[in-house]
Design a protein around this motif. Structure first.
Motif, PDB file in Angstrom:
ATOM      1  N   ALA A 184     -22.073  21.178 -18.361  1.00  6.18           N
ATOM      2  CA  ALA A 184     -22.402  19.873 -17.448  1.00  6.18           C
ATOM      3  C   ALA A 184     -22.539  18.531 -18.329  1.00  6.18           C
ATOM      4  CB  ALA A 184     -23.487  20.094 -16.598  1.00  6.18           C
ATOM      5  N   LEU A 185     -23.560  18.665 -19.433  1.00  7.83           N
ATOM      6  CA  LEU A 185     -23.966  17.654 -20.144  1.00  7.83           C
ATOM      7  C   LEU A 185     -22.469  16.923 -21.073  1.00  7.83           C
ATOM      8  CD1 LEU A 185     -27.305  18.827 -21.517  1.00  7.83           C
ATOM      9  CD2 LEU A 185     -26.980  16.955 -19.831  1.00  7.83           C
ATOM     10  N   GLY A 186     -21.822  18.126 -21.824  1.00  6.63           N
ATOM     11  CA  GLY A 186     -20.444  17.606 -22.129  1.00  6.63           C
ATOM     12  C   GLY A 186     -19.486  17.102 -21.500  1.00  6.63           C
ATOM     13  N   GLY A 187     -19.589  17.442 -20.332  1.00 10.34           N
ATOM     14  CA  GLY A 187     -18.640  16.649 -19.205  1.00 10.34           C
ATOM     15  C   GLY A 187     -19.076  15.274 -18.720  1.00 10.34           C
ATOM     16  N   THR A 233     -29.008  14.387 -13.416  1.00 11.54           N
ATOM     17  CA  THR A 233     -27.838  15.370 -12.452  1.00 11.54           C
ATOM     18  C   THR A 233     -28.161  16.699 -12.980  1.00 11.54           C
ATOM     19  OG1 THR A 233     -26.570  13.184 -12.598  1.00 11.54           O
ATOM     20  CG2 THR A 233     -25.495  15.492 -11.832  1.00 11.54           C
ATOM     21  N   VAL A 234     -28.097  17.210 -14.028  1.00 10.61           N
ATOM     22  CA  VAL A 234     -28.095  18.688 -14.193  1.00 10.61           C
ATOM     23  C   VAL A 234     -29.642  19.247 -13.559  1.00 10.61           C
ATOM     24  CG1 VAL A 234     -28.361  20.460 -15.813  1.00 10.61           C
ATOM     25  CG2 VAL A 234     -26.831  18.529 -16.171  1.00 10.61           C
ATOM     26  N   ALA A 257     -34.026  23.003 -24.731  1.00  4.62           N
ATOM     27  CA  ALA A 257     -33.765  24.175 -25.477  1.00  4.62           C
ATOM     28  C   ALA A 257     -32.395  24.634 -25.551  1.00  4.62           C
ATOM     29  CB  ALA A 257     -34.804  25.401 -24.689  1.00  4.62           C
ATOM     30  N   ALA A 258     -31.978  24.311 -24.649  1.00  4.75           N
ATOM     31  CA  ALA A 258     -30.264  24.646 -24.424  1.00  4.75           C
ATOM     32  C   ALA A 258     -29.533  24.009 -25.549  1.00  4.75           C
ATOM     33  CB  ALA A 258     -29.755  24.462 -23.131  1.00  4.75           C
ATOM     34  N   LEU A 259     -29.753  22.588 -25.542  1.00  5.24           N
ATOM     35  CA  LEU A 259     -29.147  22.026 -26.957  1.00  5.24           C
ATOM     36  C   LEU A 259     -29.593  22.565 -27.914  1.00  5.24           C
ATOM     37  CD1 LEU A 259     -29.704  18.278 -25.107  1.00  5.24           C
ATOM     38  CD2 LEU A 259     -27.593  19.467 -25.326  1.00  5.24           C
TER      39      LEU A 259
END
Length: 75
Positions: A31-34, A40-41, A55-57
């Motif tokens: 989602a972030l890459g898009g 929004t996420v 943490a995901a990043l």
């Protein structure tokens, strides 16, 4: 892994998820890459936090720290 990212074969077939949820790390990153914003996420996945996204990043950053070793000269 971390307290915010977990990998468990019994949850989502062992894919990395945000701990305590079934939100895949790859879904957040995609989602972030898009082009979706963090806001929004967070709105799309109300069970996760801004810290979970960080943490995901970090998880992706650590996985992408690829180093090539020349095995012909390594001893």
């Amino acid at each position: 892994m971390s307290d915010r990212i977990s990998i468990d074969p019994a949850i989502c077939h062992g894919k990395p998820v945000i701990s305590g949820t079934r939100v895949l790390v790859s879904t957040v990153l995609g989602a972030l890459g898009g082009g979706d914003s963090i806001e929004t996420v967070l709105a799309d996945y109300p069970t996760i936090t801004r810290e979970d996204i960080a943490a995901a990043l970090l998880f992706a950053s650590e996985l992408s720290d690829y180093q090539q070793t020349d095995y012909t000269t390594a001893k």
